[in-house]
Write a protein that holds these residues in place. Structure first.
Motif, PDB file in Angstrom:
ATOM      1  N   GLY A   5       1.107  -1.579  -0.421  1.00  0.00           N
ATOM      2  CA  GLY A   5       0.255   0.005   0.082  1.00  0.00           C
ATOM      3  C   GLY A   5       0.730   1.343   0.208  1.00  0.00           C
ATOM      4  O   GLY A   5       1.830   1.902   0.704  1.00  0.00           O
ATOM      5  N   ALA A   6       0.363   2.235  -0.382  1.00  0.00           N
ATOM      6  CA  ALA A   6       0.913   3.726  -0.342  1.00  0.00           C
ATOM      7  C   ALA A   6       0.102   4.540  -0.500  1.00  0.00           C
ATOM      8  O   ALA A   6      -0.950   4.770  -0.814  1.00  0.00           O
ATOM      9  CB  ALA A   6       2.294   3.802  -1.603  1.00  0.00           C
ATOM     10  N   TYR A   7       0.401   5.984  -0.476  1.00  0.00           N
ATOM     11  CA  TYR A   7      -0.634   7.026   0.110  1.00  0.00           C
ATOM     12  C   TYR A   7       0.002   8.800  -1.169  1.00  0.00           C
ATOM     13  O   TYR A   7       2.023   8.305  -0.905  1.00  0.00           O
ATOM     14  CB  TYR A   7      -0.742   7.220   1.311  1.00  0.00           C
ATOM     15  N   GLY A   8      -0.687   9.009  -1.934  1.00  0.00           N
ATOM     16  CA  GLY A   8      -0.111   9.897  -2.625  1.00  0.00           C
ATOM     17  C   GLY A   8       0.233  11.568  -1.757  1.00  0.00           C
ATOM     18  O   GLY A   8      -0.504  11.764  -0.734  1.00  0.00           O
ATOM     19  N   THR A   9       1.025  12.086  -2.600  1.00  0.00           N
ATOM     20  CA  THR A   9       1.495  13.743  -2.289  1.00  0.00           C
ATOM     21  C   THR A   9       1.684  14.176  -3.487  1.00  0.00           C
ATOM     22  O   THR A   9       1.340  13.669  -4.399  1.00  0.00           O
ATOM     23  CB  THR A   9       3.408  12.850  -1.299  1.00  0.00           C
ATOM     24  N   GLY A  10       1.904  15.083  -2.581  1.00  0.00           N
ATOM     25  CA  GLY A  10       1.632  16.583  -4.489  1.00  0.00           C
ATOM     26  C   GLY A  10       0.640  16.660  -4.891  1.00  0.00           C
ATOM     27  O   GLY A  10      -0.455  16.529  -4.421  1.00  0.00           O
ATOM     28  N   PRO A  11       1.198  16.395  -6.158  1.00  0.00           N
ATOM     29  CA  PRO A  11      -0.078  16.577  -7.308  1.00  0.00           C
ATOM     30  C   PRO A  11      -0.859  14.704  -6.560  1.00  0.00           C
ATOM     31  O   PRO A  11      -1.840  15.152  -7.564  1.00  0.00           O
ATOM     32  CB  PRO A  11       0.688  16.345  -8.390  1.00  0.00           C
ATOM     33  N   GLU A  12      -0.535  13.863  -5.947  1.00  0.00           N
ATOM     34  CA  GLU A  12      -1.540  12.651  -5.768  1.00  0.00           C
ATOM     35  C   GLU A  12      -1.715  12.581  -4.433  1.00  0.00           C
ATOM     36  O   GLU A  12      -2.956  11.614  -4.027  1.00  0.00           O
ATOM     37  CB  GLU A  12      -0.529  11.802  -6.250  1.00  0.00           C
ATOM     38  N   GLN A  13      -2.160  14.210  -3.996  1.00  0.00           N
ATOM     39  CA  GLN A  13      -2.718  13.880  -2.126  1.00  0.00           C
ATOM     40  C   GLN A  13      -3.962  13.796  -2.614  1.00  0.00           C
ATOM     41  O   GLN A  13      -5.207  13.982  -3.307  1.00  0.00           O
ATOM     42  CB  GLN A  13      -1.991  15.131  -2.254  1.00  0.00           C
ATOM     43  N   GLY A  14      -4.147  12.560  -1.370  1.00  0.00           N
ATOM     44  CA  GLY A  14      -6.013  11.570  -1.649  1.00  0.00           C
ATOM     45  C   GLY A  14      -6.029  10.463  -2.254  1.00  0.00           C
ATOM     46  O   GLY A  14      -6.702  10.223  -2.021  1.00  0.00           O
ATOM     47  N   THR A  15      -5.390  10.438  -3.249  1.00  0.00           N
ATOM     48  CA  THR A  15      -4.935   9.023  -3.646  1.00  0.00           C
ATOM     49  C   THR A  15      -4.461   7.829  -3.012  1.00  0.00           C
ATOM     50  O   THR A  15      -3.514   8.581  -1.894  1.00  0.00           O
ATOM     51  CB  THR A  15      -3.781   9.274  -5.133  1.00  0.00           C
ATOM     52  N   ALA A  16      -4.780   6.773  -2.955  1.00  0.00           N
ATOM     53  CA  ALA A  16      -4.417   5.720  -1.932  1.00  0.00           C
ATOM     54  C   ALA A  16      -4.062   4.694  -3.615  1.00  0.00           C
ATOM     55  O   ALA A  16      -4.542   4.771  -3.851  1.00  0.00           O
ATOM     56  CB  ALA A  16      -5.364   5.320  -1.386  1.00  0.00           C
ATOM     57  N   TRP A  17      -2.838   3.890  -3.145  1.00  0.00           N
ATOM     58  CA  TRP A  17      -2.956   2.551  -4.041  1.00  0.00           C
ATOM     59  C   TRP A  17      -2.975   1.501  -3.342  1.00  0.00           C
ATOM     60  O   TRP A  17      -1.883   1.296  -1.918  1.00  0.00           O
ATOM     61  CB  TRP A  17      -1.135   3.022  -5.221  1.00  0.00           C
ATOM     62  N   ALA A  18      -2.883  -0.059  -3.795  1.00  0.00           N
ATOM     63  CA  ALA A  18      -2.452  -0.593  -3.188  1.00  0.00           C
ATOM     64  C   ALA A  18      -2.190  -2.271  -4.525  1.00  0.00           C
ATOM     65  O   ALA A  18      -2.409  -2.000  -5.611  1.00  0.00           O
ATOM     66  CB  ALA A  18      -3.992  -1.924  -2.772  1.00  0.00           C
ATOM     67  N   GLY A  19      -1.257  -2.919  -3.931  1.00  0.00           N
ATOM     68  CA  GLY A  19      -0.859  -3.212  -5.065  1.00  0.00           C
ATOM     69  C   GLY A  19      -1.001  -4.851  -4.691  1.00  0.00           C
ATOM     70  O   GLY A  19      -0.561  -5.255  -4.110  1.00  0.00           O
ATOM     71  N   VAL A  20      -1.427  -5.894  -5.485  1.00  0.00           N
ATOM     72  CA  VAL A  20      -1.758  -7.190  -4.988  1.00  0.00           C
ATOM     73  C   VAL A  20      -0.557  -8.031  -5.971  1.00  0.00           C
ATOM     74  O   VAL A  20      -1.234  -8.136  -7.015  1.00  0.00           O
ATOM     75  CB  VAL A  20      -3.085  -7.391  -4.958  1.00  0.00           C
ATOM     76  N   PHE A  21       0.094  -8.553  -5.289  1.00  0.00           N
ATOM     77  CA  PHE A  21       0.621  -9.863  -5.844  1.00  0.00           C
ATOM     78  C   PHE A  21       0.677 -10.852  -6.364  1.00  0.00           C
ATOM     79  O   PHE A  21       0.549 -11.352  -4.838  1.00  0.00           O
ATOM     80  CB  PHE A  21       2.166  -9.021  -5.575  1.00  0.00           C
TER      81      PHE A  21
END
Length: 422
Positions: free
Chosen positions: A350-366
């Protein structure tokens, strides 16, 4: 983010090949953030060949024992110009120029017993006196270590780095530094680069290799003396190599940041092995799904990214994946990157956005399974906004939880679902 000559050309890259790759980077990859072109090992070795190293190889060097480009491969270096003309052409394309070095001093320079002069021109030692012939690299015989208890060793190293930075080098990949961990050599390199930066008024990034068994115990020392450091041995186009980086990046990802970057190694993508250390000329043996797993993992782990394939002859699909700004944004504009779950054939990041991606969250399912597999992932385990729309980044397809609040993801062998909410 850049290109490195090793995976495709090994020890034998030519000026024309460097410029051809630089041109493709400028035209195709630079708009997506790729900006550095690196000439890897043995640019100074006139008998270099594909498939390995020559023992006690000859070295082209100047009167001070500083390595010089082989003119047969780098004709613009004629007249003692070094890499300055090539660096200038790379800079004209809007890119940075990088160069590989080995730890220590060339053994041929030691044998020549050349005078070591300080800035005033006074001879302070000879190259034989400042060498430590007991300190050798296990896989390359070009150099021996410097005896850094001798003050003349730092004088010679300062001269070497100053001359190279004076050519216009922006990035130094220095090998045989971390396995074993050479504290004194790392500190001496940092001193030399800092002095050269001040003299030439330019920033130079320091990359240390290889990272075999590199421990987090060295983190603060690495942050103080380098910009990036490898966390593995060489990575090639094999699934087992990529899979092993899942665990390594999980250890290092929480510590990534402006103080320094853990490097999961080059991306063996596109057309590789043209004259390389390993294998015949080939398109990367990684499948499309494994390639996207690699790129997703490097971005979620915020690793530096240096593609190893020959860009002019690489396939269009690979180049397209390398320029997916929606994927690359994960590495460039994220924080709190971490492995969240590892269970059976499932690894969740998982990761959370900063700067221009503020408010975005990502999840990588491998999926590390060798067969197609349906994975059930509780939405609450992903860190994604439970009320926001979920998109799978690579496909652009929406993903919806079932009635139980779980994500049911059908993944191919060694595949990934890179999920995003805004």
């Amino acid at each position: 983010m850049g290109w490195n000559s090793w995976d495709c050309f090994g020890t034998t890259v030519t000026e024309a090949e460097v410029l051809a790759n630089a041109q493709v980077m400028a035209d195709r990859l630079h708009p997506a953030g790729w900006d550095t072109v690196v000439v890897d090992i043995q640019w100074y070795e006139p008998t270099a060949r594909a498939g390995g190293y020559n023992t006690d190889a000859p070295i082209d060097h100047d009167e001070d024992g500083v390595q010089q480009p082989v003119l047969a491969r780098f004709p613009s270096a004629a007249g003692g110009a070094g890499f300055a003309p090539l660096a200038a052409r790379v800079h004209e394309l809007g890119l940075r120029f990088g160069l590989h070095l080995m730890r220590g001093i060339p053994r041929r320079v030691v044998a020549a017993d050349l005078p070591v002069r300080d800035e005033a021109g006074t001879v302070v030692a000879t190259t034989a006196e400042i060498a430590d012939p007991r300190s050798t690299c296990s896989w390359n015989s070009d150099n021996v270590g410097l005896d850094l208890t001798h003050p003349g060793a730092q004088v010679w190293l300062d001269r070497q780095i100053d001359r190279i930075v004076g050519w216009g080098v922006d990035f130094l990949k220095v090998d045989d530094m971390l396995a074993p961990y050479h504290t004194d050599a790392i500190e001496a390199l940092h001193r030399a680069v800092s002095r050269a930066e001040e003299r030439h008024g330019r920033e130079v990034l320091i990359s240390l290799s290889p990272g075999t068994h590199l421990s987090l115990a060295h983190l603060e020392h690495l942050r103080a003396h380098a910009d990036m450091w490898r966390i593995s041995d060489d990575l090639w186009d094999r699934w087992q190599d990529v899979r092993a980086q899942l665990g390594r990046l999980a250890r290092w990802a929480p510590h990534q940041g402006p103080d320094g970057w853990a490097d999961a190694d080059m991306l063996p993508l596109g057309r590789i092995g043209l004259r390389a250390e390993r294998g015949e000329p080939r398109d990367s043996r990684l499948t499309v799904d494994e390639r996207r797993t690699l790129l997703s993992l490097w971005c979620l782990g915020r690793s530096p990214m240096f593609v190893g394939g020959d860009l002019p002859s690489s396939d269009e699909d690979t180049l397209t994946d390398l320029t997916r700004t929606d994927v690359l944004a994960v590495g460039r504009h994220s924080t709190s990157n971490a492995e969240l779950l590892r269970e059976d054939d499932l690894v969740l990041w998982g990761a959370y956005g900063t700067g221009p991606e503020q408010g975005t969250a990502w999840a990588g399912v491998f999926s590390t399974a060798d067969e197609p597999c349906r994975h059930r992932v509780p939405l609450t385990s992903t860190g994604l906004d439970p009320v926001a729309e979920i998109t799978e980044v690579w496909s652009g397809a929406p993903v919806r939880p079932d009635a139980a609040g779980d994500l049911l993801l059908d993944l191919p062998p060694h595949g990934v679902a890179l999920l995003r909410t805004r």
